[in-house]
Design an enzyme around this catalytic site. Structure first.
Site: not given
Length: 588
Positions: A231, A285
Protein backbone atom coordinates in the site's frame (compact mmCIF):
# COMPACT_ATOMS: atom_id res chain seq x y z
CA UNK A 1 -5.78 -3.76 -42.34
CA UNK A 2 -2.69 -5.76 -43.27
CA UNK A 3 -1.16 -8.57 -41.25
CA UNK A 4 2.46 -7.50 -41.44
CA UNK A 5 3.72 -7.25 -37.85
CA UNK A 6 5.59 -4.33 -36.35
CA UNK A 7 6.88 -5.92 -33.13
CA UNK A 8 7.51 -3.67 -30.16
CA UNK A 9 7.49 -6.18 -27.26
CA UNK A 10 9.14 -9.62 -27.37
CA UNK A 11 7.47 -12.81 -26.16
CA UNK A 12 8.40 -14.57 -22.96
CA UNK A 13 9.63 -18.12 -22.49
CA UNK A 14 8.11 -21.34 -21.08
CA UNK A 15 10.22 -20.85 -17.93
CA UNK A 16 8.83 -17.42 -17.13
CA UNK A 17 7.76 -17.24 -13.46
CA UNK A 18 4.06 -17.31 -12.77
CA UNK A 19 3.72 -13.65 -11.84
CA UNK A 20 4.85 -12.40 -15.25
CA UNK A 21 1.57 -13.53 -16.84
CA UNK A 22 -0.84 -14.25 -13.95
CA UNK A 23 -4.38 -12.93 -13.62
CA UNK A 24 -5.03 -11.97 -10.01
CA UNK A 25 -8.44 -11.27 -8.46
CA UNK A 26 -8.84 -8.70 -5.72
CA UNK A 27 -11.10 -9.71 -2.86
CA UNK A 28 -12.27 -6.89 -0.58
CA UNK A 29 -12.95 -8.95 2.55
CA UNK A 30 -15.69 -6.72 3.97
CA UNK A 31 -17.73 -7.15 0.81
CA UNK A 32 -17.09 -10.62 -0.57
CA UNK A 33 -19.07 -13.09 1.54
CA UNK A 34 -20.39 -12.93 5.10
CA UNK A 35 -20.54 -16.29 6.89
CA UNK A 36 -21.86 -14.95 10.22
CA UNK A 37 -24.66 -12.71 9.04
CA UNK A 38 -23.37 -9.62 10.84
CA UNK A 39 -23.25 -7.62 7.61
CA UNK A 40 -19.47 -7.68 7.16
CA UNK A 41 -17.62 -10.19 4.99
CA UNK A 42 -15.09 -12.50 6.64
CA UNK A 43 -12.37 -15.04 5.99
CA UNK A 44 -14.56 -18.17 6.28
CA UNK A 45 -16.90 -16.57 3.76
CA UNK A 46 -14.01 -16.08 1.36
CA UNK A 47 -12.81 -19.65 1.83
CA UNK A 48 -16.27 -21.03 1.05
CA UNK A 49 -16.41 -19.09 -2.23
CA UNK A 50 -12.92 -19.95 -3.53
CA UNK A 51 -14.22 -22.53 -6.05
CA UNK A 52 -15.93 -19.64 -7.84
CA UNK A 53 -12.51 -18.13 -8.56
CA UNK A 54 -11.27 -21.45 -9.92
CA UNK A 55 -14.27 -21.61 -12.25
CA UNK A 56 -13.64 -18.02 -13.30
CA UNK A 57 -10.12 -18.96 -14.33
CA UNK A 58 -7.84 -16.69 -12.29
CA UNK A 59 -4.43 -17.69 -10.92
CA UNK A 60 -4.39 -15.94 -7.56
CA UNK A 61 -6.31 -13.73 -5.18
CA UNK A 62 -5.23 -10.57 -3.41
CA UNK A 63 -6.86 -9.85 -0.06
CA UNK A 64 -7.29 -6.28 1.13
CA UNK A 65 -6.35 -5.85 4.84
CA UNK A 66 -7.76 -8.22 7.43
CA UNK A 67 -5.49 -7.23 10.34
CA UNK A 68 -6.55 -6.00 13.76
CA UNK A 69 -7.74 -2.45 13.31
CA UNK A 70 -10.12 0.15 14.74
CA UNK A 71 -11.28 0.58 11.11
CA UNK A 72 -10.70 4.32 10.80
CA UNK A 73 -9.95 3.57 7.14
CA UNK A 74 -11.54 0.15 6.56
CA UNK A 75 -8.53 -1.76 7.88
CA UNK A 76 -5.77 0.31 6.27
CA UNK A 77 -5.09 1.56 9.79
CA UNK A 78 -3.36 -1.50 11.23
CA UNK A 79 -3.12 -2.00 14.99
CA UNK A 80 -1.46 -5.44 14.82
CA UNK A 81 0.15 -6.80 11.65
CA UNK A 82 0.39 -10.31 13.08
CA UNK A 83 -3.24 -10.91 13.95
CA UNK A 84 -6.67 -10.98 12.31
CA UNK A 85 -9.36 -8.55 13.34
CA UNK A 86 -12.27 -10.43 14.98
CA UNK A 87 -14.52 -8.76 12.43
CA UNK A 88 -12.96 -11.08 9.83
CA UNK A 89 -12.10 -14.16 11.89
CA UNK A 90 -8.94 -15.60 13.42
CA UNK A 91 -5.41 -16.55 12.47
CA UNK A 92 -6.67 -20.11 12.19
CA UNK A 93 -9.21 -18.90 9.62
CA UNK A 94 -6.41 -17.21 7.67
CA UNK A 95 -4.36 -20.42 7.73
CA UNK A 96 -7.39 -22.39 6.53
CA UNK A 97 -7.99 -19.91 3.69
CA UNK A 98 -4.37 -20.09 2.51
CA UNK A 99 -4.37 -23.88 2.69
CA UNK A 100 -7.65 -24.24 0.80
CA UNK A 101 -6.55 -21.78 -1.88
CA UNK A 102 -3.37 -23.75 -2.42
CA UNK A 103 -5.34 -26.98 -2.65
CA UNK A 104 -7.36 -25.38 -5.44
CA UNK A 105 -4.26 -24.14 -7.26
CA UNK A 106 -4.73 -20.49 -6.27
CA UNK A 107 -1.97 -18.30 -4.89
CA UNK A 108 -2.66 -15.82 -2.09
CA UNK A 109 -1.36 -12.24 -1.93
CA UNK A 110 -2.02 -10.19 1.20
CA UNK A 111 -1.99 -6.45 1.73
CA UNK A 112 0.90 -4.81 3.54
CA UNK A 113 0.49 -1.27 4.88
CA UNK A 114 3.98 0.12 5.62
CA UNK A 115 3.48 3.88 5.25
CA UNK A 116 1.50 4.23 8.47
CA UNK A 117 0.07 2.27 11.37
CA UNK A 118 -3.11 2.74 13.33
CA UNK A 119 -3.18 5.28 16.11
CA UNK A 120 -4.01 2.27 18.31
CA UNK A 121 -0.85 0.36 17.34
CA UNK A 122 1.26 -0.43 20.41
CA UNK A 123 4.14 1.58 19.00
CA UNK A 124 2.07 4.72 18.63
CA UNK A 125 0.47 4.39 22.02
CA UNK A 126 3.97 4.13 23.48
CA UNK A 127 4.98 7.21 21.49
CA UNK A 128 2.10 9.24 22.91
CA UNK A 129 3.09 8.20 26.44
CA UNK A 130 6.76 9.10 25.86
CA UNK A 131 8.52 12.45 25.82
CA UNK A 132 9.48 14.44 22.70
CA UNK A 133 12.80 13.21 21.36
CA UNK A 134 12.30 9.71 22.80
CA UNK A 135 13.06 6.48 20.91
CA UNK A 136 9.35 5.71 20.92
CA UNK A 137 8.53 8.92 19.06
CA UNK A 138 11.43 8.39 16.65
CA UNK A 139 9.47 5.56 15.00
CA UNK A 140 7.01 8.15 13.68
CA UNK A 141 7.23 11.66 12.24
CA UNK A 142 6.68 13.82 15.31
CA UNK A 143 7.67 17.46 14.96
CA UNK A 144 7.34 20.68 16.95
CA UNK A 145 4.74 23.03 15.53
CA UNK A 146 5.33 26.45 14.06
CA UNK A 147 4.53 29.68 15.85
CA UNK A 148 5.59 30.94 19.29
CA UNK A 149 3.87 28.05 21.07
CA UNK A 150 3.98 25.54 18.19
CA UNK A 151 0.30 26.15 17.66
CA UNK A 152 0.54 25.83 13.87
CA UNK A 153 1.35 22.58 11.97
CA UNK A 154 5.04 21.97 11.20
CA UNK A 155 4.50 22.50 7.47
CA UNK A 156 1.68 23.14 5.02
CA UNK A 157 1.15 19.58 3.78
CA UNK A 158 -2.41 18.46 3.23
CA UNK A 159 -3.91 15.04 3.77
CA UNK A 160 -4.95 12.85 0.85
CA UNK A 161 -8.29 12.74 2.69
CA UNK A 162 -8.45 16.60 2.79
CA UNK A 163 -7.49 18.92 5.62
CA UNK A 164 -4.10 19.19 7.26
CA UNK A 165 -1.68 16.26 7.18
CA UNK A 166 -0.75 17.03 10.81
CA UNK A 167 -2.52 16.23 14.07
CA UNK A 168 -1.53 17.80 17.37
CA UNK A 169 -0.30 15.13 19.78
CA UNK A 170 -0.01 17.43 22.78
CA UNK A 171 -0.33 21.16 23.42
CA UNK A 172 2.50 23.47 24.37
CA UNK A 173 3.75 23.60 27.94
CA UNK A 174 3.88 27.23 29.07
CA UNK A 175 4.81 28.58 32.51
CA UNK A 176 4.93 31.96 34.23
CA UNK A 177 8.47 33.33 34.28
CA UNK A 178 7.80 35.13 37.58
CA UNK A 179 7.93 38.59 36.02
CA UNK A 180 4.46 38.84 34.55
CA UNK A 181 5.32 37.06 31.32
CA UNK A 182 5.20 33.49 30.13
CA UNK A 183 7.92 31.17 28.95
CA UNK A 184 7.44 28.28 26.53
CA UNK A 185 8.85 25.20 28.21
CA UNK A 186 7.94 22.95 25.31
CA UNK A 187 6.26 23.68 22.02
CA UNK A 188 3.22 21.76 20.92
CA UNK A 189 4.09 18.53 19.13
CA UNK A 190 2.37 17.22 16.04
CA UNK A 191 2.50 13.95 14.10
CA UNK A 192 2.26 13.50 10.35
CA UNK A 193 -0.70 11.66 8.89
CA UNK A 194 -0.85 11.80 5.11
CA UNK A 195 -4.21 10.03 5.33
CA UNK A 196 -6.54 9.99 8.35
CA UNK A 197 -5.54 11.27 11.77
CA UNK A 198 -5.91 7.66 12.91
CA UNK A 199 -3.08 6.68 10.52
CA UNK A 200 0.22 8.18 11.77
CA UNK A 201 3.06 7.94 9.24
CA UNK A 202 6.09 5.86 10.17
CA UNK A 203 9.62 7.27 9.92
CA UNK A 204 11.48 5.03 7.51
CA UNK A 205 14.82 6.63 8.34
CA UNK A 206 14.62 4.66 11.61
CA UNK A 207 16.34 1.21 11.41
CA UNK A 208 13.84 -0.16 13.94
CA UNK A 209 11.03 0.34 11.40
CA UNK A 210 12.99 -1.64 8.80
CA UNK A 211 13.60 -4.48 11.25
CA UNK A 212 9.96 -4.66 12.25
CA UNK A 213 8.66 -4.92 8.70
CA UNK A 214 11.21 -7.53 7.76
CA UNK A 215 9.87 -9.57 10.67
CA UNK A 216 6.27 -8.97 9.50
CA UNK A 217 7.14 -10.19 6.00
CA UNK A 218 8.66 -13.35 7.43
CA UNK A 219 5.67 -13.94 9.71
CA UNK A 220 3.32 -14.15 6.72
CA UNK A 221 5.75 -15.89 4.41
CA UNK A 222 6.14 -18.60 7.04
CA UNK A 223 2.34 -18.98 7.02
CA UNK A 224 2.46 -19.66 3.28
CA UNK A 225 1.39 -16.45 1.55
CA UNK A 226 2.66 -16.02 -1.98
CA UNK A 227 3.23 -12.29 -1.93
CA UNK A 228 2.35 -8.82 -0.73
CA UNK A 229 0.56 -5.91 -2.33
CA UNK A 230 2.31 -2.87 -0.86
CA UNK A 231 0.00 0.00 0.00
CA UNK A 232 1.18 3.54 -0.86
CA UNK A 233 4.49 2.08 -2.02
CA UNK A 234 5.65 5.48 -3.28
CA UNK A 235 5.08 7.25 0.04
CA UNK A 236 7.32 5.68 2.67
CA UNK A 237 10.23 8.11 2.34
CA UNK A 238 9.67 11.86 2.62
CA UNK A 239 12.01 14.55 1.35
CA UNK A 240 14.59 15.50 3.95
CA UNK A 241 13.49 18.45 6.06
CA UNK A 242 9.81 18.01 5.14
CA UNK A 243 9.71 21.22 3.06
CA UNK A 244 6.50 23.10 2.45
CA UNK A 245 4.40 22.06 -0.54
CA UNK A 246 1.25 24.07 -1.02
CA UNK A 247 -0.60 21.71 -3.38
CA UNK A 248 -2.85 18.97 -2.11
CA UNK A 249 -1.15 15.62 -1.49
CA UNK A 250 -3.09 13.66 -4.11
CA UNK A 251 -1.99 10.04 -4.38
CA UNK A 252 -0.96 10.53 -7.99
CA UNK A 253 1.31 13.47 -7.26
CA UNK A 254 0.60 17.16 -6.95
CA UNK A 255 3.24 18.97 -8.94
CA UNK A 256 1.77 21.79 -11.05
CA UNK A 257 2.72 20.43 -14.49
CA UNK A 258 1.90 16.81 -13.73
CA UNK A 259 5.14 15.40 -15.09
CA UNK A 260 6.99 13.96 -12.11
CA UNK A 261 5.37 12.68 -8.96
CA UNK A 262 8.71 13.00 -7.17
CA UNK A 263 8.33 16.79 -7.27
CA UNK A 264 5.94 16.35 -4.36
CA UNK A 265 8.10 15.88 -1.22
CA UNK A 266 5.87 13.16 0.22
CA UNK A 267 5.87 10.90 -2.85
CA UNK A 268 8.28 8.85 -4.94
CA UNK A 269 11.51 9.81 -3.22
CA UNK A 270 14.52 7.78 -4.32
CA UNK A 271 15.05 6.32 -0.84
CA UNK A 272 12.06 4.00 -1.20
CA UNK A 273 14.06 1.79 -3.53
CA UNK A 274 16.54 0.74 -0.85
CA UNK A 275 13.60 -0.51 1.22
CA UNK A 276 12.30 -2.68 -1.59
CA UNK A 277 15.72 -4.07 -2.44
CA UNK A 278 15.96 -5.30 1.15
CA UNK A 279 12.47 -6.79 0.99
CA UNK A 280 13.27 -8.52 -2.29
CA UNK A 281 16.27 -10.19 -0.66
CA UNK A 282 13.98 -11.48 2.08
CA UNK A 283 11.40 -12.84 -0.36
CA UNK A 284 14.10 -14.49 -2.45
CA UNK A 285 14.97 -16.60 0.58
CA UNK A 286 11.53 -18.20 0.28
CA UNK A 287 11.52 -19.19 -3.41
CA UNK A 288 10.90 -22.83 -4.27
CA UNK A 289 13.68 -24.58 -6.15
CA UNK A 290 13.73 -27.63 -8.42
CA UNK A 291 15.87 -30.68 -7.56
CA UNK A 292 18.63 -29.29 -9.79
CA UNK A 293 18.74 -26.08 -7.77
CA UNK A 294 17.06 -23.86 -10.37
CA UNK A 295 14.10 -21.71 -9.32
CA UNK A 296 10.69 -23.27 -9.91
CA UNK A 297 8.72 -20.88 -12.16
CA UNK A 298 5.76 -21.52 -9.87
CA UNK A 299 7.73 -20.89 -6.69
CA UNK A 300 8.40 -17.14 -6.47
CA UNK A 301 6.96 -15.01 -3.68
CA UNK A 302 6.17 -11.54 -4.99
CA UNK A 303 5.90 -7.84 -4.17
CA UNK A 304 3.28 -5.70 -5.91
CA UNK A 305 3.55 -1.91 -5.79
CA UNK A 306 0.63 0.43 -5.43
CA UNK A 307 2.67 3.36 -6.75
CA UNK A 308 0.76 6.23 -8.34
CA UNK A 309 3.85 7.51 -10.13
CA UNK A 310 4.44 9.55 -13.26
CA UNK A 311 6.17 9.49 -15.68
CA UNK A 312 6.24 5.82 -16.67
CA UNK A 313 10.02 5.74 -16.55
CA UNK A 314 9.95 6.51 -12.82
CA UNK A 315 7.16 4.00 -12.20
CA UNK A 316 9.32 1.35 -13.87
CA UNK A 317 12.06 1.89 -11.28
CA UNK A 318 9.89 0.02 -8.75
CA UNK A 319 10.10 -3.16 -10.82
CA UNK A 320 13.80 -3.32 -11.56
CA UNK A 321 15.19 -6.87 -11.24
CA UNK A 322 16.25 -6.46 -7.60
CA UNK A 323 13.10 -4.66 -6.40
CA UNK A 324 9.41 -5.42 -6.79
CA UNK A 325 7.94 -7.95 -9.20
CA UNK A 326 4.86 -6.00 -10.30
CA UNK A 327 3.49 -2.46 -10.15
CA UNK A 328 -0.10 -1.58 -10.99
CA UNK A 329 -0.40 0.22 -14.33
CA UNK A 330 -2.45 3.24 -13.31
CA UNK A 331 -1.47 4.96 -16.56
CA UNK A 332 -3.69 2.45 -18.36
CA UNK A 333 -6.45 2.72 -15.76
CA UNK A 334 -6.56 6.50 -16.25
CA UNK A 335 -6.40 6.46 -20.06
CA UNK A 336 -9.33 8.33 -21.67
CA UNK A 337 -11.73 6.34 -23.86
CA UNK A 338 -10.05 7.38 -27.10
CA UNK A 339 -8.08 5.15 -29.44
CA UNK A 340 -4.98 7.36 -29.48
CA UNK A 341 -4.89 7.52 -25.67
CA UNK A 342 -5.33 3.77 -25.29
CA UNK A 343 -2.59 3.04 -27.84
CA UNK A 344 -0.27 5.47 -26.07
CA UNK A 345 -0.99 3.88 -22.67
CA UNK A 346 -0.41 0.34 -23.97
CA UNK A 347 2.73 1.03 -25.95
CA UNK A 348 4.42 3.43 -23.53
CA UNK A 349 3.69 1.08 -20.62
CA UNK A 350 5.20 -1.92 -22.35
CA UNK A 351 8.20 0.09 -23.49
CA UNK A 352 8.82 1.57 -20.02
CA UNK A 353 8.71 -1.80 -18.31
CA UNK A 354 10.74 -3.50 -21.03
CA UNK A 355 13.57 -1.09 -20.21
CA UNK A 356 13.93 -2.80 -16.83
CA UNK A 357 12.90 -6.31 -17.93
CA UNK A 358 9.62 -6.27 -16.00
CA UNK A 359 6.10 -7.30 -17.04
CA UNK A 360 3.37 -4.71 -17.31
CA UNK A 361 0.61 -5.19 -14.75
CA UNK A 362 -2.73 -4.11 -16.17
CA UNK A 363 -5.69 -3.00 -14.04
CA UNK A 364 -8.97 -1.16 -14.61
CA UNK A 365 -10.74 -1.15 -11.23
CA UNK A 366 -9.95 -1.55 -7.54
CA UNK A 367 -11.27 -0.57 -4.11
CA UNK A 368 -10.05 3.05 -4.46
CA UNK A 369 -11.49 4.12 -7.82
CA UNK A 370 -14.91 4.38 -9.44
CA UNK A 371 -15.69 1.05 -11.10
CA UNK A 372 -14.88 1.14 -14.79
CA UNK A 373 -18.39 -0.01 -15.76
CA UNK A 374 -19.54 3.39 -14.46
CA UNK A 375 -16.42 5.48 -15.09
CA UNK A 376 -16.58 4.72 -18.80
CA UNK A 377 -20.22 5.79 -18.91
CA UNK A 378 -19.15 9.44 -18.98
CA UNK A 379 -18.11 11.29 -22.11
CA UNK A 380 -14.57 10.41 -23.21
CA UNK A 381 -12.04 12.71 -21.59
CA UNK A 382 -14.12 13.32 -18.46
CA UNK A 383 -11.70 13.44 -15.48
CA UNK A 384 -11.90 10.37 -13.26
CA UNK A 385 -14.20 11.31 -10.36
CA UNK A 386 -13.46 10.52 -6.72
CA UNK A 387 -16.78 8.81 -6.20
CA UNK A 388 -20.21 9.66 -7.65
CA UNK A 389 -22.97 11.06 -5.45
CA UNK A 390 -26.71 10.98 -6.09
CA UNK A 391 -26.82 14.66 -7.06
CA UNK A 392 -23.80 14.39 -9.39
CA UNK A 393 -24.13 13.89 -13.15
CA UNK A 394 -24.87 10.20 -13.61
CA UNK A 395 -23.02 7.89 -16.02
CA UNK A 396 -24.71 6.20 -18.96
CA UNK A 397 -24.98 2.68 -17.53
CA UNK A 398 -25.49 0.98 -20.90
CA UNK A 399 -22.56 2.74 -22.59
CA UNK A 400 -20.41 2.25 -19.50
CA UNK A 401 -20.91 -1.50 -19.39
CA UNK A 402 -20.42 -1.88 -23.15
CA UNK A 403 -17.14 0.04 -23.00
CA UNK A 404 -16.04 -1.76 -19.84
CA UNK A 405 -16.50 -5.13 -21.50
CA UNK A 406 -14.58 -3.90 -24.54
CA UNK A 407 -11.67 -2.42 -22.59
CA UNK A 408 -11.37 -5.56 -20.48
CA UNK A 409 -11.28 -7.58 -23.70
CA UNK A 410 -8.37 -5.43 -24.82
CA UNK A 411 -6.65 -5.64 -21.42
CA UNK A 412 -6.79 -9.42 -21.10
CA UNK A 413 -5.22 -9.84 -24.53
CA UNK A 414 -2.16 -7.82 -23.56
CA UNK A 415 1.10 -9.47 -22.47
CA UNK A 416 1.93 -9.27 -18.78
CA UNK A 417 -0.13 -9.79 -15.66
CA UNK A 418 -3.60 -8.41 -14.95
CA UNK A 419 -5.70 -7.67 -11.88
CA UNK A 420 -9.47 -7.93 -11.64
CA UNK A 421 -11.57 -6.31 -8.92
CA UNK A 422 -14.32 -8.34 -7.32
CA UNK A 423 -17.61 -8.08 -9.14
CA UNK A 424 -16.25 -6.51 -12.32
CA UNK A 425 -16.76 -9.89 -13.97
CA UNK A 426 -20.48 -9.35 -13.33
CA UNK A 427 -20.43 -5.83 -14.76
CA UNK A 428 -21.23 -4.39 -11.33
CA UNK A 429 -21.51 -0.60 -11.50
CA UNK A 430 -20.57 1.98 -8.92
CA UNK A 431 -23.32 2.65 -6.38
CA UNK A 432 -23.95 6.22 -7.52
CA UNK A 433 -27.00 6.92 -5.34
CA UNK A 434 -25.64 5.74 -1.98
CA UNK A 435 -27.26 7.76 0.83
CA UNK A 436 -24.91 10.14 2.60
CA UNK A 437 -25.78 8.66 5.98
CA UNK A 438 -24.49 5.26 4.80
CA UNK A 439 -21.07 6.52 3.72
CA UNK A 440 -18.05 5.52 5.81
CA UNK A 441 -15.03 6.62 3.78
CA UNK A 442 -12.86 9.02 5.83
CA UNK A 443 -12.49 11.14 2.69
CA UNK A 444 -16.22 11.85 2.82
CA UNK A 445 -16.25 12.38 6.57
CA UNK A 446 -13.15 14.61 6.78
CA UNK A 447 -14.31 16.77 3.86
CA UNK A 448 -17.86 17.07 5.27
CA UNK A 449 -19.19 15.58 2.07
CA UNK A 450 -17.23 17.75 -0.37
CA UNK A 451 -15.36 14.63 -1.50
CA UNK A 452 -17.69 11.71 -2.22
CA UNK A 453 -15.06 9.04 -1.60
CA UNK A 454 -14.77 5.37 -2.34
CA UNK A 455 -17.76 3.67 -0.70
CA UNK A 456 -19.56 3.30 -4.02
CA UNK A 457 -17.04 0.78 -5.36
CA UNK A 458 -16.95 -1.27 -2.12
CA UNK A 459 -20.55 -2.50 -2.07
CA UNK A 460 -21.08 -6.16 -1.03
CA UNK A 461 -20.95 -8.76 -3.79
CA UNK A 462 -24.06 -10.02 -5.58
CA UNK A 463 -24.31 -13.81 -5.59
CA UNK A 464 -28.00 -14.79 -5.69
CA UNK A 465 -30.66 -12.47 -7.05
CA UNK A 466 -33.49 -13.53 -4.76
CA UNK A 467 -31.54 -14.20 -1.56
CA UNK A 468 -31.13 -11.79 1.37
CA UNK A 469 -28.47 -9.17 0.57
CA UNK A 470 -28.21 -10.80 -2.87
CA UNK A 471 -26.57 -13.86 -1.28
CA UNK A 472 -23.89 -11.90 0.56
CA UNK A 473 -25.25 -13.60 3.69
CA UNK A 474 -28.47 -15.18 4.93
CA UNK A 475 -29.65 -12.31 7.16
CA UNK A 476 -29.89 -9.44 4.71
CA UNK A 477 -27.53 -7.28 6.75
CA UNK A 478 -24.88 -5.37 4.81
CA UNK A 479 -22.35 -2.81 5.99
CA UNK A 480 -23.12 -0.81 2.84
CA UNK A 481 -26.48 -1.13 1.07
CA UNK A 482 -26.59 -2.65 -2.40
CA UNK A 483 -28.28 -0.82 -5.27
CA UNK A 484 -31.29 -2.41 -6.92
CA UNK A 485 -29.29 -3.13 -10.08
CA UNK A 486 -27.10 -5.65 -8.25
CA UNK A 487 -29.83 -8.31 -8.05
CA UNK A 488 -30.20 -8.49 -11.82
CA UNK A 489 -26.42 -8.85 -12.16
CA UNK A 490 -26.03 -11.61 -9.55
CA UNK A 491 -23.87 -14.63 -10.28
CA UNK A 492 -26.86 -16.95 -10.47
CA UNK A 493 -28.49 -14.71 -13.10
CA UNK A 494 -25.38 -14.84 -15.32
CA UNK A 495 -23.96 -18.31 -14.75
CA UNK A 496 -24.19 -20.26 -18.01
CA UNK A 497 -26.03 -17.44 -19.79
CA UNK A 498 -24.55 -16.82 -23.23
CA UNK A 499 -23.49 -13.22 -23.68
CA UNK A 500 -23.46 -12.42 -19.96
CA UNK A 501 -20.52 -10.47 -18.58
CA UNK A 502 -19.60 -13.38 -16.33
CA UNK A 503 -19.41 -15.78 -19.27
CA UNK A 504 -17.43 -13.20 -21.26
CA UNK A 505 -14.79 -13.07 -18.51
CA UNK A 506 -14.67 -16.85 -18.26
CA UNK A 507 -14.16 -17.11 -22.02
CA UNK A 508 -11.47 -14.40 -22.05
CA UNK A 509 -9.54 -16.04 -19.22
CA UNK A 510 -9.79 -19.51 -20.75
CA UNK A 511 -8.65 -18.39 -24.20
CA UNK A 512 -5.92 -16.18 -22.73
CA UNK A 513 -4.49 -19.23 -20.99
CA UNK A 514 -4.90 -21.56 -23.98
CA UNK A 515 -3.19 -19.18 -26.40
CA UNK A 516 -0.51 -17.98 -23.99
CA UNK A 517 -1.42 -14.33 -24.38
CA UNK A 518 0.12 -13.32 -21.05
CA UNK A 519 3.55 -14.30 -22.36
CA UNK A 520 3.05 -13.28 -26.00
CA UNK A 521 4.95 -10.80 -28.09
CA UNK A 522 2.88 -7.91 -29.40
CA UNK A 523 2.89 -6.07 -32.72
CA UNK A 524 0.88 -3.13 -33.98
CA UNK A 525 -1.27 -3.86 -37.01
CA UNK A 526 -0.26 -1.55 -39.88
CA UNK A 527 -3.04 0.30 -41.64
CA UNK A 528 -5.31 0.36 -38.58
CA UNK A 529 -7.80 3.28 -38.75
CA UNK A 530 -7.20 6.11 -36.29
CA UNK A 531 -10.24 5.23 -34.18
CA UNK A 532 -9.40 1.52 -33.92
CA UNK A 533 -6.88 -0.18 -31.62
CA UNK A 534 -5.48 -3.43 -33.05
CA UNK A 535 -2.59 -5.67 -32.04
CA UNK A 536 -1.25 -9.08 -33.00
CA UNK A 537 -0.12 -11.39 -30.20
CA UNK A 538 2.16 -14.39 -30.73
CA UNK A 539 4.31 -16.61 -28.54
CA UNK A 540 8.02 -17.30 -28.96
CA UNK A 541 7.40 -20.64 -30.69
CA UNK A 542 6.95 -20.31 -34.45
CA UNK A 543 4.08 -22.77 -34.15
CA UNK A 544 2.33 -20.70 -31.47
CA UNK A 545 -1.10 -19.46 -32.54
CA UNK A 546 -1.44 -15.83 -33.54
CA UNK A 547 -4.24 -13.81 -32.00
CA UNK A 548 -5.46 -10.39 -33.08
CA UNK A 549 -7.28 -8.11 -30.65
CA UNK A 550 -9.34 -5.33 -32.23
CA UNK A 551 -11.18 -2.56 -30.36
CA UNK A 552 -13.42 -0.21 -32.32
CA UNK A 553 -13.96 3.25 -30.86
CA UNK A 554 -15.21 4.80 -34.09
CA UNK A 555 -18.78 5.69 -34.95
CA UNK A 556 -19.07 3.09 -37.71
CA UNK A 557 -18.71 -0.69 -37.57
CA UNK A 558 -15.48 -2.08 -39.05
CA UNK A 559 -14.63 -5.26 -40.89
CA UNK A 560 -12.94 -8.07 -38.98
CA UNK A 561 -9.98 -9.88 -40.57
CA UNK A 562 -10.50 -13.26 -42.18
CA UNK A 563 -10.26 -16.04 -39.61
CA UNK A 564 -11.99 -17.55 -36.62
CA UNK A 565 -13.67 -15.11 -34.22
CA UNK A 566 -12.65 -16.41 -30.80
CA UNK A 567 -14.62 -14.03 -28.58
CA UNK A 568 -16.33 -10.64 -28.79
CA UNK A 569 -17.22 -8.20 -26.05
CA UNK A 570 -20.65 -7.64 -27.57
CA UNK A 571 -22.79 -8.70 -30.53
CA UNK A 572 -21.44 -8.20 -34.04
CA UNK A 573 -23.31 -6.17 -36.64
CA UNK A 574 -23.74 -8.47 -39.63
CA UNK A 575 -20.25 -9.81 -39.05
CA UNK A 576 -18.75 -6.35 -38.49
CA UNK A 577 -17.37 -4.96 -35.23
CA UNK A 578 -19.62 -2.17 -33.86
CA UNK A 579 -18.50 0.88 -31.92
CA UNK A 580 -17.28 0.34 -28.34
CA UNK A 581 -16.79 -3.38 -29.02
CA UNK A 582 -13.69 -5.55 -29.04
CA UNK A 583 -12.91 -8.97 -30.51
CA UNK A 584 -10.22 -11.62 -30.52
CA UNK A 585 -9.65 -13.26 -33.88
CA UNK A 586 -7.39 -16.10 -34.99
CA UNK A 587 -6.40 -14.68 -38.41
CA UNK A 588 -6.59 -17.03 -41.39
Amino acid sequence: MTTEPAPFHSPGTPDDPWWRHAVIYQVYPRSWADSTGDGVGDLPGITARLPYLVDLGVDALWLSPFYRSPMADAGYDVADYRDIDPLFGTLADADALIARAHELGLKVIVDLVPNHTSREHAWFQAALAAEPGSPERARYLFRDGRGPHGEEPPNDWSSVFTGSAWTMAEPAVVEDDGHGATRVVRKAQWYLNLFDSGQPDLDWTNPEVHEEFDAILRFWLDRGVDGFRVDVAHGLVKKEGLPDFADRADMAGTNPDGTATSDAPMWDQDGVHDIYRAWRRTLDEYVTRRPDGSIDPDGDRILVAEAWVEPIERAALYVRPDEMHQAFNFHYLNAPWRAADLREAVEESLHGNDLVGAPTTWVLSNHDVVRHASRLGFAPGTPRPNGIAADDPQPDAEAGLRRARAQTTLMLALPGSAYLYQGEELGLPEHTTLPDEARQDPTFLRSHGAETGRDGCRIPMSWEADAPAAGFNTTGEAWLPQPESYSGLAVDRQDGVEGSTLELYRALLRIRRERGLGSAGISAVPGTPDDVVAYDLQGADDDAPRTRVILNLGAEAVELPQGDVLVTSGPLDDGRLPTDTAAWVAPA
